[in-house]
Write a protein that holds these residues in place. Structure first.
Motif, PDB file in Angstrom:
ATOM      1  N   ASP A   1      -5.258  13.700  10.677  1.00  0.00           N
ATOM      2  CA  ASP A   1      -5.692  12.356  10.276  1.00  0.00           C
ATOM      3  C   ASP A   1      -5.854  12.219   8.765  1.00  0.00           C
ATOM      4  OD1 ASP A   1      -5.739  11.445  12.890  1.00  0.00           O
ATOM      5  OD2 ASP A   1      -7.827  12.029  13.191  1.00  0.00           O
ATOM      6  N   HIS A   2      -6.137  13.326   8.095  1.00  0.00           N
ATOM      7  CA  HIS A   2      -6.334  13.320   6.644  1.00  0.00           C
ATOM      8  C   HIS A   2      -5.138  13.997   5.972  1.00  0.00           C
ATOM      9  CE1 HIS A   2     -10.445  11.908   7.042  1.00  0.00           C
ATOM     10  NE2 HIS A   2     -10.628  12.822   7.981  1.00  0.00           N
ATOM     11  N   LEU A   3      -4.377  13.207   5.207  1.00  0.00           N
ATOM     12  CA  LEU A   3      -3.153  13.727   4.596  1.00  0.00           C
ATOM     13  C   LEU A   3      -3.209  13.659   3.077  1.00  0.00           C
ATOM     14  CD1 LEU A   3      -0.449  12.051   6.870  1.00  0.00           C
ATOM     15  CD2 LEU A   3      -1.347  14.389   7.019  1.00  0.00           C
ATOM     16  N   LEU A   4      -2.766  14.740   2.443  1.00  0.00           N
ATOM     17  CA  LEU A   4      -2.527  14.792   1.008  1.00  0.00           C
ATOM     18  C   LEU A   4      -1.014  14.772   0.838  1.00  0.00           C
ATOM     19  CD1 LEU A   4      -5.041  17.659   0.259  1.00  0.00           C
ATOM     20  CD2 LEU A   4      -5.308  15.289  -0.483  1.00  0.00           C
ATOM     21  N   ILE A   5      -0.469  13.658   0.404  1.00  0.00           N
ATOM     22  CA  ILE A   5       0.979  13.519   0.241  1.00  0.00           C
ATOM     23  C   ILE A   5       1.286  13.744  -1.226  1.00  0.00           C
ATOM     24  CG2 ILE A   5       2.956  11.990   0.536  1.00  0.00           C
ATOM     25  CD1 ILE A   5       1.177  10.466   2.603  1.00  0.00           C
ATOM     26  N   GLU A   6       2.012  14.823  -1.522  1.00  0.00           N
ATOM     27  CA  GLU A   6       2.251  15.161  -2.921  1.00  0.00           C
ATOM     28  C   GLU A   6       3.732  15.130  -3.243  1.00  0.00           C
ATOM     29  OE1 GLU A   6       3.699  17.889  -4.565  1.00  0.00           O
ATOM     30  OE2 GLU A   6       4.221  19.002  -2.791  1.00  0.00           O
ATOM     31  N   GLY A   7       4.046  14.575  -4.427  1.00  0.00           N
ATOM     32  CA  GLY A   7       5.430  14.542  -4.879  1.00  0.00           C
ATOM     33  C   GLY A   7       5.562  13.823  -6.203  1.00  0.00           C
ATOM     34  N   ALA A   8       6.644  14.100  -6.913  1.00  0.00           N
ATOM     35  CA  ALA A   8       6.903  13.431  -8.191  1.00  0.00           C
ATOM     36  C   ALA A   8       7.109  11.937  -7.974  1.00  0.00           C
ATOM     37  CB  ALA A   8       8.122  14.053  -8.867  1.00  0.00           C
ATOM     38  N   ILE A   9       7.739  11.600  -6.865  1.00  0.00           N
ATOM     39  CA  ILE A   9       7.935  10.208  -6.460  1.00  0.00           C
ATOM     40  C   ILE A   9       7.420  10.117  -5.031  1.00  0.00           C
ATOM     41  CG2 ILE A   9       9.632   8.402  -5.991  1.00  0.00           C
ATOM     42  CD1 ILE A   9      11.437   9.720  -8.094  1.00  0.00           C
ATOM     43  N   LEU A  10       6.501   9.205  -4.779  1.00  0.00           N
ATOM     44  CA  LEU A  10       5.894   9.125  -3.449  1.00  0.00           C
ATOM     45  C   LEU A  10       6.637   8.197  -2.508  1.00  0.00           C
ATOM     46  CD1 LEU A  10       2.096   9.142  -4.326  1.00  0.00           C
ATOM     47  CD2 LEU A  10       3.529  11.046  -3.593  1.00  0.00           C
ATOM     48  N   GLY A  11       7.566   7.429  -3.037  1.00  0.00           N
ATOM     49  CA  GLY A  11       8.358   6.584  -2.161  1.00  0.00           C
ATOM     50  C   GLY A  11       8.270   5.121  -2.503  1.00  0.00           C
ATOM     51  N   PRO A  12       8.869   4.304  -1.670  1.00  0.00           N
ATOM     52  CA  PRO A  12       8.874   2.866  -1.894  1.00  0.00           C
ATOM     53  C   PRO A  12       7.510   2.246  -1.570  1.00  0.00           C
ATOM     54  CG  PRO A  12       9.945   3.362   0.173  1.00  0.00           C
ATOM     55  CD  PRO A  12       9.621   4.684  -0.478  1.00  0.00           C
ATOM     56  N   GLN A  13       7.375   0.975  -1.878  1.00  0.00           N
ATOM     57  CA  GLN A  13       6.131   0.244  -1.662  1.00  0.00           C
ATOM     58  C   GLN A  13       5.608   0.388  -0.240  1.00  0.00           C
ATOM     59  OE1 GLN A  13       4.749  -1.262  -4.291  1.00  0.00           O
ATOM     60  NE2 GLN A  13       2.934  -1.905  -3.164  1.00  0.00           N
ATOM     61  N   SER A  14       6.512   0.404   0.740  1.00  0.00           N
ATOM     62  CA  SER A  14       6.083   0.484   2.140  1.00  0.00           C
ATOM     63  C   SER A  14       5.317   1.774   2.434  1.00  0.00           C
ATOM     64  CB  SER A  14       7.288   0.368   3.075  1.00  0.00           C
ATOM     65  OG  SER A  14       8.233   1.384   2.790  1.00  0.00           O
ATOM     66  N   ILE A  15       5.640   2.852   1.742  1.00  0.00           N
ATOM     67  CA  ILE A  15       4.900   4.110   1.922  1.00  0.00           C
ATOM     68  C   ILE A  15       3.618   4.086   1.080  1.00  0.00           C
ATOM     69  CG2 ILE A  15       4.925   6.599   1.490  1.00  0.00           C
ATOM     70  CD1 ILE A  15       7.849   6.612   2.332  1.00  0.00           C
ATOM     71  N   LEU A  16       3.728   3.610  -0.161  1.00  0.00           N
ATOM     72  CA  LEU A  16       2.557   3.567  -1.037  1.00  0.00           C
ATOM     73  C   LEU A  16       1.437   2.721  -0.444  1.00  0.00           C
ATOM     74  CD1 LEU A  16       4.277   3.199  -4.512  1.00  0.00           C
ATOM     75  CD2 LEU A  16       3.205   5.239  -3.561  1.00  0.00           C
ATOM     76  N   GLU A  17       1.798   1.662   0.245  1.00  0.00           N
ATOM     77  CA  GLU A  17       0.786   0.784   0.829  1.00  0.00           C
ATOM     78  C   GLU A  17       0.004   1.441   1.957  1.00  0.00           C
ATOM     79  OE1 GLU A  17       3.106  -2.636   1.867  1.00  0.00           O
ATOM     80  OE2 GLU A  17       2.887  -3.521  -0.124  1.00  0.00           O
ATOM     81  N   THR A  18       0.524   2.533   2.521  1.00  0.00           N
ATOM     82  CA  THR A  18      -0.202   3.221   3.591  1.00  0.00           C
ATOM     83  C   THR A  18      -1.257   4.167   3.057  1.00  0.00           C
ATOM     84  OG1 THR A  18       1.309   5.127   3.795  1.00  0.00           O
ATOM     85  CG2 THR A  18       1.861   3.128   5.064  1.00  0.00           C
ATOM     86  N   ALA A  19      -1.205   4.472   1.761  1.00  0.00           N
ATOM     87  CA  ALA A  19      -2.168   5.391   1.155  1.00  0.00           C
ATOM     88  C   ALA A  19      -3.464   4.661   0.826  1.00  0.00           C
ATOM     89  CB  ALA A  19      -1.583   6.029  -0.104  1.00  0.00           C
ATOM     90  N   ASP A  20      -4.571   5.350   1.007  1.00  0.00           N
ATOM     91  CA  ASP A  20      -5.868   4.791   0.626  1.00  0.00           C
ATOM     92  C   ASP A  20      -6.038   4.823  -0.883  1.00  0.00           C
ATOM     93  OD1 ASP A  20      -6.911   4.361   3.303  1.00  0.00           O
ATOM     94  OD2 ASP A  20      -7.015   6.538   3.453  1.00  0.00           O
ATOM     95  N   ILE A  21      -5.478   5.861  -1.507  1.00  0.00           N
ATOM     96  CA  ILE A  21      -5.586   6.027  -2.950  1.00  0.00           C
ATOM     97  C   ILE A  21      -4.396   6.863  -3.419  1.00  0.00           C
ATOM     98  CG2 ILE A  21      -7.035   8.092  -2.690  1.00  0.00           C
ATOM     99  CD1 ILE A  21      -8.496   7.270  -5.266  1.00  0.00           C
ATOM    100  N   VAL A  22      -3.913   6.580  -4.612  1.00  0.00           N
ATOM    101  CA  VAL A  22      -2.840   7.362  -5.225  1.00  0.00           C
ATOM    102  C   VAL A  22      -3.347   7.801  -6.590  1.00  0.00           C
ATOM    103  CG1 VAL A  22      -0.490   7.337  -6.133  1.00  0.00           C
ATOM    104  CG2 VAL A  22      -1.016   6.119  -4.015  1.00  0.00           C
ATOM    105  N   THR A  23      -3.243   9.081  -6.867  1.00  0.00           N
ATOM    106  CA  THR A  23      -3.694   9.612  -8.141  1.00  0.00           C
ATOM    107  C   THR A  23      -2.581  10.400  -8.799  1.00  0.00           C
ATOM    108  OG1 THR A  23      -5.414  10.905  -9.247  1.00  0.00           O
ATOM    109  CG2 THR A  23      -4.685  11.679  -7.085  1.00  0.00           C
ATOM    110  N   GLY A  24      -2.554  10.435 -10.097  1.00  0.00           N
ATOM    111  CA  GLY A  24      -1.504  11.159 -10.809  1.00  0.00           C
ATOM    112  C   GLY A  24      -1.992  11.677 -12.129  1.00  0.00           C
ATOM    113  N   LYS A  25      -1.118  12.453 -12.756  1.00  0.00           N
ATOM    114  CA  LYS A  25      -1.458  13.035 -14.047  1.00  0.00           C
ATOM    115  C   LYS A  25      -0.512  12.497 -15.077  1.00  0.00           C
ATOM    116  CE  LYS A  25      -2.184  17.473 -16.192  1.00  0.00           C
ATOM    117  NZ  LYS A  25      -2.243  18.885 -16.016  1.00  0.00           N
TER     118      LYS A  25
END
Length: 140
Positions: free
Chosen positions: A116-140
């Protein structure tokens, strides 16, 4: 790099967190440290969803620079199969052969239910449809 213990106290408020940053910035290492500190969290690497293996991608990039194949291969956003990634996240299950960073081949055999708890990591996280499913997106 943020202290994992502090990050966990914040993360535990969420279900799906995206971790992004440039190549070699420590995204994978940080995500795995967090998942070890709290076993309720599971890491999903965006790179598992590379469309091609390393040798195929290298071959496409070595073609004539004017060719359509080169133009398509040189656009990094096209390196990932975000449709497959989105389907796996919706289904809550990973099954099949995925890209293996160690071998450069699609020989990472995964067969697992996603937590139920996912850490999705990558240089590119995907299109808007994937980003909208995340509760929070963090980067450096």
């Amino acid at each position: 790099m943020a202290r994992p213990e502090y990050a966990l106290s914040i993360l535990n408020r969420f279900n799906k967190v995206g971790i992004t940053g440039r190549t070699g910035s420590g995204k994978t290492t940080f995500a795995y440290h967090l998942s070890v500190l709290n076993l309720d969290w599971q890491v999903v690497c965006v790179d598992w969803f590379f469309s091609d293996d390393g040798p195929t991608r290298k071959e496409k990039l070595s073609t004539d620079h004017a060719s359509y194949e080169y133009q398509r291969a040189s656009q990094q956003i096209g390196w990932w199969d975000f449709t497959a990634m989105e389907a796996a996240l919706k289904k809550g299950y990973l099954e099949g052969n995925f890209y293996n960073r160690v071998t450069g081949l699609k020989d990472l055999d995964l067969n697992m239910k996603l937590k139920d708890h996912l850490l999705i990591e990558g240089a590119i996280l995907g299109p808007q449809s994937i980003l909208e499913t995340a509760d929070i997106v963090t980067g450096k």
